[in-house]
Design a protein around this motif. Structure first.
Motif, mmCIF file in Angstrom:
data_model
loop_
_atom_site.group_PDB
_atom_site.id
_atom_site.type_symbol
_atom_site.label_atom_id
_atom_site.label_comp_id
_atom_site.label_asym_id
_atom_site.label_seq_id
_atom_site.Cartn_x
_atom_site.Cartn_y
_atom_site.Cartn_z
ATOM 1 N N LEU A 1 0.821 -1.211 0.000
ATOM 2 C CA LEU A 1 0.000 0.000 0.000
ATOM 3 C C LEU A 1 0.851 1.255 0.000
ATOM 4 N N PHE A 2 1.805 1.345 0.908
ATOM 5 C CA PHE A 2 2.561 2.591 1.038
ATOM 6 C C PHE A 2 3.612 2.741 -0.058
ATOM 7 N N SER A 3 4.011 1.657 -0.674
ATOM 8 C CA SER A 3 4.876 1.766 -1.847
ATOM 9 C C SER A 3 4.108 2.370 -3.009
ATOM 10 N N PHE A 4 2.886 1.898 -3.227
ATOM 11 C CA PHE A 4 2.119 2.411 -4.364
ATOM 12 C C PHE A 4 1.587 3.812 -4.123
ATOM 13 N N LEU A 5 1.491 4.231 -2.877
ATOM 14 C CA LEU A 5 1.172 5.637 -2.629
ATOM 15 C C LEU A 5 2.269 6.561 -3.150
ATOM 16 N N CYS A 6 3.473 6.029 -3.301
ATOM 17 C CA CYS A 6 4.595 6.831 -3.810
ATOM 18 C C CYS A 6 4.640 6.895 -5.323
ATOM 19 N N THR A 7 3.763 6.163 -6.018
ATOM 20 C CA THR A 7 3.892 6.056 -7.468
ATOM 21 C C THR A 7 3.156 7.140 -8.241
ATOM 22 N N SER A 8 2.276 7.895 -7.588
ATOM 23 C CA SER A 8 1.480 8.863 -8.335
ATOM 24 C C SER A 8 2.368 9.962 -8.910
ATOM 25 N N ASN A 9 2.140 10.291 -10.189
ATOM 26 C CA ASN A 9 2.918 11.320 -10.885
ATOM 27 C C ASN A 9 4.414 11.087 -10.713
ATOM 28 N N ASN A 10 4.867 9.873 -10.962
ATOM 29 C CA ASN A 10 6.240 9.526 -10.652
ATOM 30 C C ASN A 10 6.753 8.521 -11.666
ATOM 31 N N HIS A 11 8.050 8.263 -11.674
ATOM 32 C CA HIS A 11 8.636 7.270 -12.560
ATOM 33 C C HIS A 11 9.461 6.287 -11.733
ATOM 34 N N LEU A 12 9.815 5.165 -12.350
ATOM 35 C CA LEU A 12 10.347 4.031 -11.610
ATOM 36 C C LEU A 12 11.613 4.353 -10.830
ATOM 37 N N VAL A 13 12.556 5.045 -11.455
ATOM 38 C CA VAL A 13 13.816 5.329 -10.777
ATOM 39 C C VAL A 13 13.575 6.172 -9.528
ATOM 40 N N ARG A 14 12.738 7.169 -9.645
ATOM 41 C CA ARG A 14 12.489 8.047 -8.501
ATOM 42 C C ARG A 14 11.671 7.337 -7.423
ATOM 43 N N ILE A 15 10.723 6.514 -7.828
ATOM 44 C CA ILE A 15 9.940 5.748 -6.851
ATOM 45 C C ILE A 15 10.853 4.871 -6.011
ATOM 46 N N THR A 16 11.769 4.183 -6.681
ATOM 47 C CA THR A 16 12.699 3.307 -5.979
ATOM 48 C C THR A 16 13.521 4.086 -4.959
ATOM 49 N N GLY A 17 14.014 5.257 -5.352
ATOM 50 C CA GLY A 17 14.785 6.085 -4.432
ATOM 51 C C GLY A 17 13.963 6.579 -3.258
ATOM 52 N N MET A 18 12.716 6.972 -3.512
ATOM 53 C CA MET A 18 11.852 7.453 -2.433
ATOM 54 C C MET A 18 11.589 6.358 -1.408
ATOM 55 N N ILE A 19 11.283 5.154 -1.890
ATOM 56 C CA ILE A 19 10.985 4.065 -0.971
ATOM 57 C C ILE A 19 12.228 3.687 -0.175
ATOM 58 N N GLU A 20 13.386 3.752 -0.810
ATOM 59 C CA GLU A 20 14.617 3.456 -0.089
ATOM 60 C C GLU A 20 14.852 4.469 1.030
ATOM 61 N N ARG A 21 14.630 5.749 0.734
ATOM 62 C CA ARG A 21 14.808 6.778 1.762
ATOM 63 C C ARG A 21 13.774 6.617 2.877
ATOM 64 N N LEU A 22 12.566 6.210 2.509
ATOM 65 C CA LEU A 22 11.516 5.955 3.493
ATOM 66 C C LEU A 22 11.968 4.870 4.474
ATOM 67 N N CYS A 23 12.534 3.791 3.947
ATOM 68 C CA CYS A 23 12.971 2.683 4.800
ATOM 69 C C CYS A 23 14.172 3.078 5.652
ATOM 70 N N GLN A 24 15.085 3.843 5.082
ATOM 71 C CA GLN A 24 16.248 4.276 5.849
ATOM 72 C C GLN A 24 15.856 5.194 6.997
ATOM 73 N N ALA A 25 14.851 6.044 6.763
ATOM 74 C CA ALA A 25 14.459 7.028 7.775
ATOM 75 C C ALA A 25 13.560 6.437 8.854
ATOM 76 N N PHE A 26 12.699 5.471 8.485
ATOM 77 C CA PHE A 26 11.680 4.991 9.424
ATOM 78 C C PHE A 26 11.795 3.501 9.744
ATOM 79 N N GLY A 27 12.607 2.763 9.001
ATOM 80 C CA GLY A 27 12.734 1.331 9.234
ATOM 81 C C GLY A 27 13.903 1.002 10.147
ATOM 82 N N ARG A 28 14.071 -0.265 10.422
ATOM 83 C CA ARG A 28 15.159 -0.755 11.266
ATOM 84 C C ARG A 28 16.267 -1.303 10.378
ATOM 85 N N CYS A 29 17.506 -0.941 10.687
ATOM 86 C CA CYS A 29 18.632 -1.388 9.880
ATOM 87 C C CYS A 29 18.890 -2.879 10.119
ATOM 88 N N LEU A 30 18.993 -3.638 9.043
ATOM 89 C CA LEU A 30 19.273 -5.063 9.120
ATOM 90 C C LEU A 30 20.752 -5.373 8.937
#
Length: 417
Positions: free
Chosen positions: A157-186
């Protein structure tokens, strides 16, 4: 990080990693070395590769905390070396569970079996779709092994919320930054950090929207934060998972009540996370396939796909392809992507190696963060829910971004599901 690995029977005709992991269903897999795909699944880091008959995997897990005074940071491992091991010894016999815990081979295989929905007989579906649809039969001959992933509903759900008016390369970068900022480092592999996908509680936090805007999410920051709050309030922490057990129309309706979620995003989540195989995500790309290849003239001249057209096109394809219509649509979608149209074998030679160095590097993780507001229209950006300002619309009409996945007016759609 400690690791273990193994393999399971899975012919390439039943699963093509280079198609399924690149077509825009999921955004956190990258080709870490030729033919080896690394990403996060079930809060673990995985490297996947395959032979003609087997799906091979390496699972990396966090080290246990060491004695006081020593570093607790997971040790860095070399993905290239681990990938070579996976292609060799790991494709013979599954590794036993390592002493001290971790993911055993049975659990790892079950996770992969569920994620790739390997219980679905894809060959039988291809045969049925081809019998009902001569166009599908012609196209699908060069695109075997396209499956729908069964993703975590929150991440989907939250990955596809990032796709509106966007392209694949930028979506990938946004989701990566989202995980780095709010996720737990593995931990790290080949100097690349990997993180879990954020929890609903983290995305619903009081300062989440502000932090997301600082990460370049723009107006999507509000959709992410407010949808997380709405999910917790309306459904509870496990509520999205429970939508797997309600009928497709009801699940779709409930998703569309969330901020920023329109028909396209709702159908993507229903298909790729909620077990609704009949859901057919409709965007301008699918609309053009319907007009060009099936002679449908719905909404000729329109710049976006209205809700009525979502229903009509979805109904048309469900009548044509049956209860797994969303899976069939994914095959034609893959076949129509510019990335794969140029190379019918998905950029692979007889040995399975990439056709070029550029192909091997094309889906590595972006190293730079685009500024907020950059990027061209993503195929799923046809929903009114994510309406940009008048000035933004004008800017997209005037020029193309030049990105490979640009779908600005006048450019051929090339994005993901």
């Amino acid at each position: 990080m400690r690791c273990c690995g193994g393999s399971l029977p899975c012919p390439r005709a039943a699963l093509r990693l280079e198609l399924v992991l690149r077509c825009g269903q999921a955004f956190r897999w990258r080709e870490s070395s030729p033919g080896h795909w690394t990403g996060v699944l079930a809060d673990r880091v995985w490297t996947l590769t395959q032979t003609e008959e087997r799906l091979c995997y390496t699972v990396y897990e966090e080290e246990e905390e060491e004695e006081e005074g020593s570093s607790t940071k997971p040790k860095q491992r070399d993905v290239q070396r681990q990938g070579e091991e996976a292609a060799g010894s790991l494709c013979s016999e599954p590794s036993p569970r390592e002493p001290g815990g971790g993911t055993d081979s049975c659990e790892a295989q079950q996770i992969l079996h569920d994620y790739f929905q390997l219980d679905v007989d894809l060959a039988a579906l291809y045969q049925a779709w081809g019998a009902a649809d001569p166009h599908f039969q012609q196209v699908a001959a060069n695109f075997p092994g396209v499956r729908i992933l069964r993703q975590d509903p929150v991440e989907c759900l939250f990955s596809f919320l990032c796709t509106s008016n966007n392209h694949l390369v930028r979506i990938t970068g946004m989701i990566e930054r989202l995980c780095q900022a709010f996720g737990r480092c593995l931990g790290q592999l080949d100097a690349e950090p990997y993180h879990t996908f954020p929890s609903l509680q983290a995305l619903a936090g009081a300062d989440a929207e502000r932090r997301l805007r600082g990460l370049g999410f723009g107006y999507r920051a509000a959709f992410v934060s407010r949808s997380a709050q709405a999910v917790l309030k309306q459904f509870g922490t496990k509520g999205l998972y429970q939508l797997r057990h309600v009928p497709y129309p009801e699940a779709r309706r409930l998703l569309c009540t969330l901020p920023g979620v329109g028909a396209k995003v709702a159908d993507c989540v229903c298909l790729m996370a909620l077990d609704k195989a009949e859901a057919v995500p409709v965007d301008t790309h699918v609309w053009q396939i319907a007009r060009r290849d099936y002679g449908l003239e719905l909404g000729a001249g329109a710049r976006s796909v209205p809700l009525r057209m979502h229903r009509e096109l979805g109904g048309f394809f469900r009548r044509l392809w049956g209860p797994y219509a969303g899976w069939a649509q994914a095959v034609l979608f893959c076949a129509d992507l510019k990335l794969f149209r140029q190379r019918p074998s998905a950029g692979r030679g007889p040995s399975g190696e990439p056709a070029s160095r550029e192909a091997a590097l094309a889906h590595r993780r972006p190293t730079s963060a685009p500024a907020a507001g950059q990027g061209s229209a993503w195929p799923g950006a046809t929903e009114a829910a994510a309406a940009p300002s008048k000035g933004q619309r004008g800017a997209r009409r005037k020029r193309c971004s030049g990105e490979p996945d640009c779908t600005s007016p006048g450019c051929a759609p090339q994005g993901g599901l």
